[in-house]
Write a protein that holds these residues in place. Structure first.
Motif, mmCIF file in Angstrom:
data_model
loop_
_atom_site.group_PDB
_atom_site.id
_atom_site.type_symbol
_atom_site.label_atom_id
_atom_site.label_comp_id
_atom_site.label_asym_id
_atom_site.label_seq_id
_atom_site.Cartn_x
_atom_site.Cartn_y
_atom_site.Cartn_z
ATOM 1 N N TRP A 182 0.850 -1.187 0.000
ATOM 2 C CA TRP A 182 0.000 0.000 0.000
ATOM 3 C C TRP A 182 0.883 1.234 0.000
ATOM 4 N N GLY A 183 0.451 2.269 -0.698
ATOM 5 C CA GLY A 183 1.183 3.520 -0.717
ATOM 6 C C GLY A 183 0.413 4.621 -0.024
ATOM 7 N N ALA A 184 1.116 5.443 0.756
ATOM 8 C CA ALA A 184 0.481 6.590 1.404
ATOM 9 C C ALA A 184 0.303 7.690 0.369
ATOM 10 N N ASP A 185 -0.959 8.049 0.090
ATOM 11 C CA ASP A 185 -1.244 9.025 -0.958
ATOM 12 C C ASP A 185 -2.620 9.640 -0.694
ATOM 13 N N LEU A 186 -2.749 10.930 -0.966
ATOM 14 C CA LEU A 186 -3.999 11.635 -0.665
ATOM 15 C C LEU A 186 -5.192 11.102 -1.445
ATOM 16 N N GLY A 187 -4.960 10.391 -2.537
ATOM 17 C CA GLY A 187 -6.078 9.919 -3.337
ATOM 18 C C GLY A 187 -6.554 8.530 -2.994
ATOM 19 N N GLY A 188 -6.250 8.027 -1.804
ATOM 20 C CA GLY A 188 -6.555 6.639 -1.493
ATOM 21 C C GLY A 188 -7.708 6.435 -0.534
ATOM 22 N N THR A 189 -7.730 5.243 0.053
ATOM 23 C CA THR A 189 -8.728 4.869 1.045
ATOM 24 C C THR A 189 -8.456 5.607 2.348
ATOM 25 N N SER A 190 -9.504 6.062 3.006
ATOM 26 C CA SER A 190 -9.335 6.715 4.303
ATOM 27 C C SER A 190 -8.787 5.716 5.314
ATOM 28 N N VAL A 191 -7.878 6.186 6.170
ATOM 29 C CA VAL A 191 -7.229 5.290 7.126
ATOM 30 C C VAL A 191 -8.244 4.623 8.048
ATOM 31 N N GLY A 192 -9.367 5.279 8.315
ATOM 32 C CA GLY A 192 -10.389 4.690 9.169
ATOM 33 C C GLY A 192 -11.048 3.470 8.566
ATOM 34 N N PRO A 223 -4.074 -5.275 -8.777
ATOM 35 C CA PRO A 223 -5.492 -5.526 -8.490
ATOM 36 C C PRO A 223 -5.783 -5.418 -6.999
ATOM 37 N N PRO A 224 -6.975 -4.948 -6.629
ATOM 38 C CA PRO A 224 -7.931 -4.274 -7.517
ATOM 39 C C PRO A 224 -7.364 -2.935 -7.988
ATOM 40 N N VAL A 225 -7.418 -2.720 -9.287
ATOM 41 C CA VAL A 225 -6.733 -1.602 -9.933
ATOM 42 C C VAL A 225 -7.102 -0.265 -9.301
ATOM 43 N N GLY A 226 -6.045 0.492 -8.968
ATOM 44 C CA GLY A 226 -6.229 1.843 -8.468
ATOM 45 C C GLY A 226 -6.605 1.987 -7.011
ATOM 46 N N SER A 227 -6.622 0.871 -6.259
ATOM 47 C CA SER A 227 -7.094 0.964 -4.867
ATOM 48 C C SER A 227 -6.007 0.659 -3.840
ATOM 49 N N ARG A 228 -4.759 0.720 -4.237
ATOM 50 C CA ARG A 228 -3.657 0.375 -3.333
ATOM 51 C C ARG A 228 -3.067 1.597 -2.628
ATOM 52 N N PHE A 229 -3.913 2.560 -2.300
ATOM 53 C CA PHE A 229 -3.440 3.773 -1.640
ATOM 54 C C PHE A 229 -4.272 4.052 -0.390
ATOM 55 N N VAL A 230 -3.632 4.681 0.604
ATOM 56 C CA VAL A 230 -4.313 5.011 1.843
ATOM 57 C C VAL A 230 -3.941 6.432 2.229
ATOM 58 N N PHE A 231 -4.890 7.176 2.814
ATOM 59 C CA PHE A 231 -4.580 8.542 3.221
ATOM 60 C C PHE A 231 -5.186 8.839 4.586
ATOM 61 N N ILE A 232 -4.723 9.915 5.203
ATOM 62 C CA ILE A 232 -5.192 10.331 6.528
ATOM 63 C C ILE A 232 -5.989 11.618 6.349
ATOM 64 N N PRO A 233 -7.302 11.572 6.535
ATOM 65 C CA PRO A 233 -8.100 12.793 6.345
ATOM 66 C C PRO A 233 -7.811 13.797 7.455
ATOM 67 N N GLY A 234 -7.908 15.078 7.098
ATOM 68 C CA GLY A 234 -7.712 16.141 8.073
ATOM 69 C C GLY A 234 -9.037 16.637 8.624
ATOM 70 N N VAL A 235 -9.082 17.909 8.957
ATOM 71 C CA VAL A 235 -10.276 18.502 9.536
ATOM 72 C C VAL A 235 -11.431 18.440 8.538
ATOM 73 N N GLU A 236 -12.635 18.234 9.038
ATOM 74 C CA GLU A 236 -13.800 18.179 8.159
ATOM 75 C C GLU A 236 -13.996 19.525 7.465
#
Length: 261
Positions: A182-192, A223-236
């Motif tokens: 997994w790569g840390a990137d702003l365009g990925g799955t939320s860490v939660g 695979p699954p294509v384009g979903s190997r990224f995770v990010f940490i959301p900031g303030v709402e």
């Protein structure tokens, strides 16, 4: 110690000399204590006459099998890199490998993390959360630079360290072994919502540019294509106006806590 020996030790603050001699410096009482407790490959321990009277340092010296030299405080300051010397410094044999015979998950991969303080902090955090191996590419700061060693706070002895020209072949080997990267990137799955499991690897990119194009492209194709990224959301409601991103060491700590804590 002779003048030439002291000069050779002072050269170990430079990466080229560290690579040529296969040695690096461990500065400060806490760092040297951690090295002795971990049975690290120490060749010598240098102390000043003033520091030698410290009972804590006396106990440390009694525990090490390395040669112990008492030198002038001014000489120790010339050798070391720390702004304020604590009167003790050790010389260790290199622990960073350039071969990867085994890749045991979980792993942390560093993709162009250039600040040695961040590199050391990431190694420290990786050790805390039980990561087995930390791999850096050649664009990543040297694990054995004085600042990285100090920042690792002994973590350098608790994980296997490797340095490679490129992370892409390593990622390929991990995929063949069934390890999900997994790569840390702003365009990925939320860490939660992220739950990679222990048989995984996390890639942290550079402070200024994030993941390199080569690593990002490789991850995007898995695979699954384009979903190997995770990010940490900031303030709402969006990012703060003055803060562009998290420090890479802080982000790594948040992700490793969620992953393995």
């Amino acid at each position: 110690m002779t003048r030439q020996q002291l000069k050779d030790l002072a050269a170990l603050t430079r990466s080229r000399a560290r690579r040529e001699h296969g040695r690096f410096l461990v500065e400060g009482l806490r760092s040297v204590e951690a090295a002795v407790q971990a049975s690290a490959p120490l060749e010598a321990v240098l102390v000043t006459a003033e520091a030698a009277d410290d009972p804590r340092l006396g106990r440390l010296v009694a525990q090490t099998d390395a040669e112990v030299h008492t030198i002038a405080a001014r000489d120790l300051e010339r050798i070391g890199d720390a702004r304020t010397s604590q009167g003790v410094l050790a010389v260790a044999r290199s622990v960073v490998r350039d071969d990867l015979d085994s890749l045991e998950a979980p792993l942390l991969l560093l993709d162009g993390v250039q600040d040695p303080g961040n590199v050391g902090a990431l190694v420290r955090t990786a050790a805390w959360f039980g990561i087995r191996t930390v791999v850096g590419d050649t664009a990543t700061a040297d694990f054995e630079s004085p600042k990285a060693v100090r920042a690792s706070m002994g973590g350098i002895w608790d994980v296997a360290l490797a340095r490679v020209p490129s992370l892409v072949p390593v990622l390929g080997r991990l995929a063949e072994a069934g390890v999900t990267a997994w790569g840390a990137d702003l365009g990925g799955t939320s860490v939660g919502e992220w739950g990679p499991g222990a048989s995984a690897a996390l890639v942290m990119g550079s402070e200024a540019h994030g993941l390199s194009p080569e690593v990002s492209d490789w991850l995007r194709r898995q695979p699954p294509v384009g979903s190997r990224f995770v990010f940490i959301p900031g303030v709402e409601g969006g990012q703060p106006r003055g803060v562009e991103s998290l420090n890479v060491a802080v982000a790594g700590a948040v992700l490793m806590s969620r992953w393995l804590g």
